[in-house]
Design a protein around this motif. Structure first.
Motif, PDB file in Angstrom:
ATOM      1  N   VAL A 123      57.897  11.801  27.945  1.00  0.00           N
ATOM      2  CA  VAL A 123      58.546  11.509  28.942  1.00  0.00           C
ATOM      3  C   VAL A 123      59.617  10.650  28.947  1.00  0.00           C
ATOM      4  O   VAL A 123      60.774  11.108  29.562  1.00  0.00           O
ATOM      5  CB  VAL A 123      57.410  10.783  30.090  1.00  0.00           C
ATOM      6  N   ALA A 124      59.788   9.799  28.373  1.00  0.00           N
ATOM      7  CA  ALA A 124      60.664   8.678  28.045  1.00  0.00           C
ATOM      8  C   ALA A 124      62.106   9.574  27.591  1.00  0.00           C
ATOM      9  O   ALA A 124      63.228   9.412  27.858  1.00  0.00           O
ATOM     10  CB  ALA A 124      60.472   7.608  27.291  1.00  0.00           C
ATOM     11  N   GLU A 125      61.889  10.405  26.526  1.00  0.00           N
ATOM     12  CA  GLU A 125      62.956  11.038  25.932  1.00  0.00           C
ATOM     13  C   GLU A 125      63.383  12.143  26.781  1.00  0.00           C
ATOM     14  O   GLU A 125      64.883  12.148  26.927  1.00  0.00           O
ATOM     15  CB  GLU A 125      62.442  11.690  24.648  1.00  0.00           C
ATOM     16  N   ALA A 126      62.582  12.975  27.464  1.00  0.00           N
ATOM     17  CA  ALA A 126      62.918  13.640  28.475  1.00  0.00           C
ATOM     18  C   ALA A 126      63.797  13.118  29.659  1.00  0.00           C
ATOM     19  O   ALA A 126      64.918  13.395  30.122  1.00  0.00           O
ATOM     20  CB  ALA A 126      61.965  14.467  29.158  1.00  0.00           C
ATOM     21  N   ALA A 127      63.365  11.812  30.219  1.00  0.00           N
ATOM     22  CA  ALA A 127      64.320  11.151  30.929  1.00  0.00           C
ATOM     23  C   ALA A 127      65.791  10.638  30.684  1.00  0.00           C
ATOM     24  O   ALA A 127      66.619  10.773  30.948  1.00  0.00           O
ATOM     25  CB  ALA A 127      63.426   9.771  31.448  1.00  0.00           C
ATOM     26  N   ARG A 128      65.687  10.359  29.064  1.00  0.00           N
ATOM     27  CA  ARG A 128      67.082   9.941  28.641  1.00  0.00           C
ATOM     28  C   ARG A 128      67.918  10.958  28.640  1.00  0.00           C
ATOM     29  O   ARG A 128      69.100  11.059  28.817  1.00  0.00           O
ATOM     30  CB  ARG A 128      66.655   9.741  27.213  1.00  0.00           C
ATOM     31  N   VAL A 129      67.580  12.183  28.315  1.00  0.00           N
ATOM     32  CA  VAL A 129      68.598  13.645  28.344  1.00  0.00           C
ATOM     33  C   VAL A 129      68.820  14.172  29.566  1.00  0.00           C
ATOM     34  O   VAL A 129      69.651  15.055  29.689  1.00  0.00           O
ATOM     35  CB  VAL A 129      68.050  14.620  27.139  1.00  0.00           C
ATOM     36  N   LEU A 130      68.139  13.770  30.720  1.00  0.00           N
ATOM     37  CA  LEU A 130      68.225  14.342  32.038  1.00  0.00           C
ATOM     38  C   LEU A 130      69.448  13.825  32.526  1.00  0.00           C
ATOM     39  O   LEU A 130      69.577  12.722  32.611  1.00  0.00           O
ATOM     40  CB  LEU A 130      67.120  14.425  32.700  1.00  0.00           C
ATOM     41  N   ARG A 131      70.318  14.790  33.020  1.00  0.00           N
ATOM     42  CA  ARG A 131      71.392  14.477  33.997  1.00  0.00           C
ATOM     43  C   ARG A 131      70.865  13.972  35.315  1.00  0.00           C
ATOM     44  O   ARG A 131      69.718  14.322  35.578  1.00  0.00           O
ATOM     45  CB  ARG A 131      72.197  15.774  34.253  1.00  0.00           C
ATOM     46  N   PRO A 132      71.680  13.041  36.195  1.00  0.00           N
ATOM     47  CA  PRO A 132      71.094  12.855  37.470  1.00  0.00           C
ATOM     48  C   PRO A 132      70.761  14.264  38.222  1.00  0.00           C
ATOM     49  O   PRO A 132      71.574  15.068  38.212  1.00  0.00           O
ATOM     50  CB  PRO A 132      72.297  12.030  38.238  1.00  0.00           C
ATOM     51  N   GLY A 133      69.955  14.283  39.076  1.00  0.00           N
ATOM     52  CA  GLY A 133      69.308  15.477  39.621  1.00  0.00           C
ATOM     53  C   GLY A 133      68.527  16.488  38.790  1.00  0.00           C
ATOM     54  O   GLY A 133      68.080  17.373  39.575  1.00  0.00           O
ATOM     55  N   GLY A 134      68.533  15.912  37.464  1.00  0.00           N
ATOM     56  CA  GLY A 134      67.608  17.075  36.670  1.00  0.00           C
ATOM     57  C   GLY A 134      66.262  16.676  36.706  1.00  0.00           C
ATOM     58  O   GLY A 134      66.041  15.787  37.284  1.00  0.00           O
ATOM     59  N   VAL A 135      65.463  17.744  36.422  1.00  0.00           N
ATOM     60  CA  VAL A 135      63.969  17.596  36.532  1.00  0.00           C
ATOM     61  C   VAL A 135      63.365  17.851  35.235  1.00  0.00           C
ATOM     62  O   VAL A 135      63.749  18.602  34.267  1.00  0.00           O
ATOM     63  CB  VAL A 135      63.339  18.387  37.598  1.00  0.00           C
ATOM     64  N   LEU A 136      62.274  17.061  35.052  1.00  0.00           N
ATOM     65  CA  LEU A 136      61.193  17.298  33.885  1.00  0.00           C
ATOM     66  C   LEU A 136      60.173  18.121  34.497  1.00  0.00           C
ATOM     67  O   LEU A 136      59.460  17.752  35.400  1.00  0.00           O
ATOM     68  CB  LEU A 136      60.649  15.979  33.321  1.00  0.00           C
ATOM     69  N   VAL A 137      59.766  19.101  34.057  1.00  0.00           N
ATOM     70  CA  VAL A 137      58.552  19.962  34.468  1.00  0.00           C
ATOM     71  C   VAL A 137      57.363  19.939  33.319  1.00  0.00           C
ATOM     72  O   VAL A 137      57.715  20.398  32.174  1.00  0.00           O
ATOM     73  CB  VAL A 137      58.990  21.433  34.724  1.00  0.00           C
ATOM     74  N   VAL A 138      56.145  19.512  33.557  1.00  0.00           N
ATOM     75  CA  VAL A 138      54.977  19.417  32.734  1.00  0.00           C
ATOM     76  C   VAL A 138      53.643  19.686  33.166  1.00  0.00           C
ATOM     77  O   VAL A 138      53.556  19.874  34.374  1.00  0.00           O
ATOM     78  CB  VAL A 138      54.954  18.039  32.095  1.00  0.00           C
ATOM     79  N   THR A 139      53.000  20.463  32.447  1.00  0.00           N
ATOM     80  CA  THR A 139      51.453  20.771  32.750  1.00  0.00           C
ATOM     81  C   THR A 139      50.620  19.427  32.698  1.00  0.00           C
ATOM     82  O   THR A 139      50.933  18.538  31.819  1.00  0.00           O
ATOM     83  CB  THR A 139      51.206  21.755  31.787  1.00  0.00           C
ATOM     84  N   VAL A 140      49.913  19.202  33.623  1.00  0.00           N
ATOM     85  CA  VAL A 140      48.889  17.933  33.654  1.00  0.00           C
ATOM     86  C   VAL A 140      47.613  18.434  33.958  1.00  0.00           C
ATOM     87  O   VAL A 140      47.303  19.585  34.393  1.00  0.00           O
ATOM     88  CB  VAL A 140      49.472  17.240  35.022  1.00  0.00           C
ATOM     89  N   ASP A 141      46.826  17.711  33.523  1.00  0.00           N
ATOM     90  CA  ASP A 141      45.123  17.965  33.641  1.00  0.00           C
ATOM     91  C   ASP A 141      44.840  19.365  33.114  1.00  0.00           C
ATOM     92  O   ASP A 141      44.008  20.019  33.570  1.00  0.00           O
ATOM     93  CB  ASP A 141      45.076  17.985  35.271  1.00  0.00           C
ATOM     94  N   LYS A 142      45.314  19.452  31.806  1.00  0.00           N
ATOM     95  CA  LYS A 142      45.237  21.016  31.229  1.00  0.00           C
ATOM     96  C   LYS A 142      43.511  21.180  30.944  1.00  0.00           C
ATOM     97  O   LYS A 142      43.123  22.249  31.297  1.00  0.00           O
ATOM     98  CB  LYS A 142      45.941  20.891  29.880  1.00  0.00           C
ATOM     99  N   ASP A 143      42.927  20.186  30.533  1.00  0.00           N
ATOM    100  CA  ASP A 143      41.581  20.395  30.201  1.00  0.00           C
ATOM    101  C   ASP A 143      40.631  20.491  31.533  1.00  0.00           C
ATOM    102  O   ASP A 143      39.797  21.530  31.545  1.00  0.00           O
ATOM    103  CB  ASP A 143      40.947  19.263  29.166  1.00  0.00           C
ATOM    104  N   GLY A 144      40.974  19.930  32.483  1.00  0.00           N
ATOM    105  CA  GLY A 144      40.441  20.011  33.653  1.00  0.00           C
ATOM    106  C   GLY A 144      40.446  21.466  34.429  1.00  0.00           C
ATOM    107  O   GLY A 144      39.917  21.700  35.331  1.00  0.00           O
ATOM    108  N   ALA A 145      41.384  22.114  34.139  1.00  0.00           N
ATOM    109  CA  ALA A 145      41.855  23.311  34.752  1.00  0.00           C
ATOM    110  C   ALA A 145      40.714  24.417  34.386  1.00  0.00           C
ATOM    111  O   ALA A 145      40.550  25.299  34.971  1.00  0.00           O
ATOM    112  CB  ALA A 145      43.311  23.972  34.253  1.00  0.00           C
ATOM    113  N   HIS A 146      39.947  24.175  33.247  1.00  0.00           N
ATOM    114  CA  HIS A 146      39.035  25.215  32.892  1.00  0.00           C
ATOM    115  C   HIS A 146      37.596  24.582  33.489  1.00  0.00           C
ATOM    116  O   HIS A 146      36.662  25.712  33.599  1.00  0.00           O
ATOM    117  CB  HIS A 146      38.484  24.876  31.560  1.00  0.00           C
TER     118      HIS A 146
END
Length: 247
Positions: free
Chosen positions: A115-138
């Motif tokens: 997450v830290a590295e993604a934040a570093r390379v993002l421009r202002p207004g840019g977004v990080l999109v991630v899957t969360v709670d993957k195992d719980g989805a089952h």
């Protein structure tokens, strides 16, 4: 963890193939701002999702740390795939408009660093999109889930939604939306679930000893329709935005 170099040639056919990839890509694009020009897909794997992330005006690049996966992805996206650790991207600060990481954070003990590295390379207004709670989805309420539910614990899950949100906030990102998509072909079977239990594939959430595992394996073997797939999981995607400085 799987040997992703060894898995590369059979990965797609065992992970829902094109239907799952298409659903994932469509969901990611719902969270990417309309004006985004560059999207970086982390842990792009074989590129099956990555090649479906394109839209007019958006240039997509993939990175993966496994040579076998990156090789397959490069066949789909010539000149737009490279080997890289998601914690150390070969990019300057504030250089991309969006970063996606589908089915990655649950696999690693260093989600914060990603997450830290993604934040570093993002421009202002840019977004990080991630899957969360993957195992719980089952946990979709099937007979398999009812057997496993008392033995599940997500306390230490590295992609737990509240944990990822805290990482994002610590690196200057703010919540920017959420969506879900169907994991086509990912519904479990009793026989397949028992085999994964025996192999230790559920170590990240399984709460129990060898005796418990043996009892569950026997109970799974007693369920009807041993090779019949139960309901597909619904995966959750969350976006985090780099704020645009005021003034």
């Amino acid at each position: 963890m799987l040997d992703y170099d060894a898995e590369a040639d059979r990965y797609d056919e065992t992970r829902g193939g094109v239907p799952r990839a298409r659903a994932a890509a469509e969901a990611v694009l719902r969270l990417v701002p309309p004006g985004a020009r560059t999207l970086l897909d982390l842990a792009c794997g074989t590129g099956l999702v990555t090649e479906r992330l394109g839209r007019p005006g958006l240039r997509v690049h993939g990175f993966d740390a496994a040579y076998g996966m990156a090789r397959k992805a490069a066949q789909r996206l010539p000149g737009r795939v490279a080997l890289a650790d998601a914690r150390r991207l070969p990019l300057p600060d504030a250089s991309v408009d969006a970063v996606s990481a589908v089915w990655l954070l649950h696999l690693v003990p260093f989600a914060d660093a990603i997450v830290a590295e993604a934040a570093r390379v993002l421009r202002p207004g840019g977004v990080l999109v991630v899957t969360v709670d993957k195992d719980g989805a089952h946990d979709v309420g099937s007979d398999i889930d009812r057997l496993l539910a008392p033995h599940r614990s997500y306390e230490h899950a590295s992609d737990r939604a509240d944990r990822v949100e805290a990482y994002a906030a610590a690196h200057g990102l703010e919540p920017a939306g959420t969506t879900c998509f169907t994991g086509h072909g990912q519904g479990g079977t009793p026989r397949g679930t028992a085999e994964k239990l025996r192999r230790g594939s559920y170590a990240s959430w399984f709460r129990g000893d060898a005796e418990t595992s043996a009892a569950l394996t026997a109970a799974l073997a007693a369920l009807p329709d041993q090779d019949g797939r139960r309901a597909d999981p619904e995966y959750r995607l969350t976006a985090y935005r780099r704020p645009v400085p005021r003034g």
